[in-house]
Design a protein around this motif. Structure first.
Motif, PDB file in Angstrom:
ATOM      1  N   LEU A 174       0.843   3.857  -3.141  1.00 58.34           N
ATOM      2  CA  LEU A 174       0.492   5.259  -2.945  1.00 58.34           C
ATOM      3  C   LEU A 174       1.629   6.172  -3.402  1.00 58.34           C
ATOM      4  CD1 LEU A 174      -1.608   7.278  -2.004  1.00 58.34           C
ATOM      5  CD2 LEU A 174      -0.693   7.050   0.317  1.00 58.34           C
TER       6      LEU A 174
ATOM      7  N   ALA B  41       0.832  -1.207   0.000  1.00 63.32           N
ATOM      8  CA  ALA B  41       0.000   0.000   0.000  1.00 63.32           C
ATOM      9  C   ALA B  41       0.866   1.256   0.000  1.00 63.32           C
ATOM     10  CB  ALA B  41      -0.939  -0.008   1.202  1.00 63.32           C
TER      11      ALA B  41
ATOM     12  N   ASN C  46      -4.650   6.986   5.661  1.00 66.23           N
ATOM     13  CA  ASN C  46      -5.933   6.270   5.620  1.00 66.23           C
ATOM     14  C   ASN C  46      -6.916   6.930   4.661  1.00 66.23           C
ATOM     15  OD1 ASN C  46      -5.046   4.349   7.418  1.00 66.23           O
ATOM     16  ND2 ASN C  46      -5.976   5.326   9.193  1.00 66.23           N
TER      17      ASN C  46
ATOM     18  N   SER D 274      -8.603   5.593  -2.732  1.00 68.99           N
ATOM     19  CA  SER D 274      -8.212   4.608  -3.739  1.00 68.99           C
ATOM     20  C   SER D 274      -9.234   3.488  -3.861  1.00 68.99           C
ATOM     21  CB  SER D 274      -6.842   4.015  -3.399  1.00 68.99           C
ATOM     22  OG  SER D 274      -5.849   5.010  -3.477  1.00 68.99           O
TER      23      SER D 274
ATOM     24  N   GLN E 293      -5.976   5.882   1.225  1.00 71.37           N
ATOM     25  CA  GLN E 293      -6.353   4.476   1.020  1.00 71.37           C
ATOM     26  C   GLN E 293      -7.855   4.376   0.742  1.00 71.37           C
ATOM     27  OE1 GLN E 293      -3.260   3.363   0.317  1.00 71.37           O
ATOM     28  NE2 GLN E 293      -4.126   1.462   0.999  1.00 71.37           N
TER      29      GLN E 293
END
Length: 51
Positions: free
Chosen positions: A14, A10, A34, A40, A37
């Protein structure tokens, strides 16, 4: 061990998406990481729905 690999993936994903270094991503707050995330995940779901 598996969770560590998922987190590392992750972070690299990113960094790739934002054109940042892993160090820059690691310097983010937990809230910002977060948030990216979550963004995404939602963006991917919308892309799948559009097909």
């Amino acid at each position: 061990m598996r969770g560590d690999r998922s987190f590392a993936f992750a972070v690299y994903a990113l960094a790739d998406r934002l054109h940042k270094t892993v160090a820059e991503i690691s310097a983010m707050t937990v809230e910002e990481f977060n948030g990216w995330q979550a963004y995404s995940i939602v963006a991917e779901e919308k892309r799948k729905e559009a097909r």
